[in-house]
Design a protein around this motif. Structure first.
Motif, PDB file in Angstrom:
ATOM      1  N   MET A 176       0.836  -1.209   0.000  1.00 55.99           N
ATOM      2  CA  MET A 176       0.000   0.000   0.000  1.00 55.99           C
ATOM      3  C   MET A 176       0.870   1.257   0.000  1.00 55.99           C
ATOM      4  SD  MET A 176      -3.152  -1.062   0.065  1.00 55.99           S
ATOM      5  CE  MET A 176      -4.408  -0.121   0.916  1.00 55.99           C
ATOM      6  N   VAL A 177       0.392   2.238  -0.695  1.00 53.35           N
ATOM      7  CA  VAL A 177       1.081   3.533  -0.707  1.00 53.35           C
ATOM      8  C   VAL A 177       0.084   4.597  -0.246  1.00 53.35           C
ATOM      9  CG1 VAL A 177       2.711   2.948  -2.525  1.00 53.35           C
ATOM     10  CG2 VAL A 177       0.471   3.849  -3.143  1.00 53.35           C
ATOM     11  N   LYS A 178       0.626   5.742   0.097  1.00 55.21           N
ATOM     12  CA  LYS A 178      -0.232   6.797   0.631  1.00 55.21           C
ATOM     13  C   LYS A 178      -0.392   7.938  -0.371  1.00 55.21           C
ATOM     14  CE  LYS A 178      -1.034   8.264   5.334  1.00 55.21           C
ATOM     15  NZ  LYS A 178      -0.428   8.506   6.643  1.00 55.21           N
ATOM     16  N   ASP A 179      -1.618   8.344  -0.511  1.00 56.18           N
ATOM     17  CA  ASP A 179      -1.923   9.529  -1.305  1.00 56.18           C
ATOM     18  C   ASP A 179      -1.381  10.739  -0.537  1.00 56.18           C
ATOM     19  OD1 ASP A 179      -3.205  11.813  -2.285  1.00 56.18           O
ATOM     20  OD2 ASP A 179      -4.973  10.693  -2.908  1.00 56.18           O
ATOM     21  N   PRO A 180      -0.400  11.464  -1.114  1.00 51.42           N
ATOM     22  CA  PRO A 180       0.208  12.579  -0.373  1.00 51.42           C
ATOM     23  C   PRO A 180      -0.743  13.757  -0.158  1.00 51.42           C
ATOM     24  CG  PRO A 180       1.038  12.522  -2.622  1.00 51.42           C
ATOM     25  CD  PRO A 180       0.189  11.287  -2.445  1.00 51.42           C
ATOM     26  N   VAL A 181      -1.814  13.797  -0.925  1.00 51.51           N
ATOM     27  CA  VAL A 181      -2.734  14.926  -0.812  1.00 51.51           C
ATOM     28  C   VAL A 181      -3.746  14.725   0.310  1.00 51.51           C
ATOM     29  CG1 VAL A 181      -4.500  16.283  -2.008  1.00 51.51           C
ATOM     30  CG2 VAL A 181      -2.460  15.516  -3.240  1.00 51.51           C
ATOM     31  N   CYS A 182      -4.456  13.614   0.297  1.00 54.33           N
ATOM     32  CA  CYS A 182      -5.511  13.402   1.298  1.00 54.33           C
ATOM     33  C   CYS A 182      -5.132  12.374   2.353  1.00 54.33           C
ATOM     34  CB  CYS A 182      -6.814  13.010   0.625  1.00 54.33           C
ATOM     35  SG  CYS A 182      -6.768  11.388  -0.147  1.00 54.33           S
ATOM     36  N   GLY A 183      -4.028  11.648   2.140  1.00 56.85           N
ATOM     37  CA  GLY A 183      -3.569  10.693   3.138  1.00 56.85           C
ATOM     38  C   GLY A 183      -4.198   9.320   3.034  1.00 56.85           C
ATOM     39  N   MET A 184      -5.013   9.104   2.028  1.00 53.72           N
ATOM     40  CA  MET A 184      -5.681   7.814   1.856  1.00 53.72           C
ATOM     41  C   MET A 184      -4.682   6.737   1.426  1.00 53.72           C
ATOM     42  SD  MET A 184      -8.813   6.890  -0.726  1.00 53.72           S
ATOM     43  CE  MET A 184     -10.044   7.963  -0.001  1.00 53.72           C
TER      44      MET A 184
END
Ligand SMILES: [Zn+2]
Length: 47
Positions: free
Chosen positions: A1-9
């Motif tokens: 899993m990776v993290k969306d840097p904008v919303c943190g999802m």
């Protein structure tokens, strides 16, 4: 899993269609709108 840097999802990198290469690193996004936000001001989201 990776993290969306904008919303943190958390996103499954294999399924993510919204991605972008910035300074040699690939970032994944949950949606085109998060990708768009990142494009406008990458420095705001990259530490
Ligand atoms: Zn997002």
């Amino acid at each position: 899993m990776v993290k969306d840097p904008v919303c943190g999802m958390e996103i499954d990198a294999k399924k993510a269609k919204n991605k972008m290469n910035y300074k040699g690193k690939v970032y994944h996004f949950c949606s085109p709108s998060c990708r768009w936000a990142f494009e406008q001001n990458p420095q705001q989201f990259v530490k």
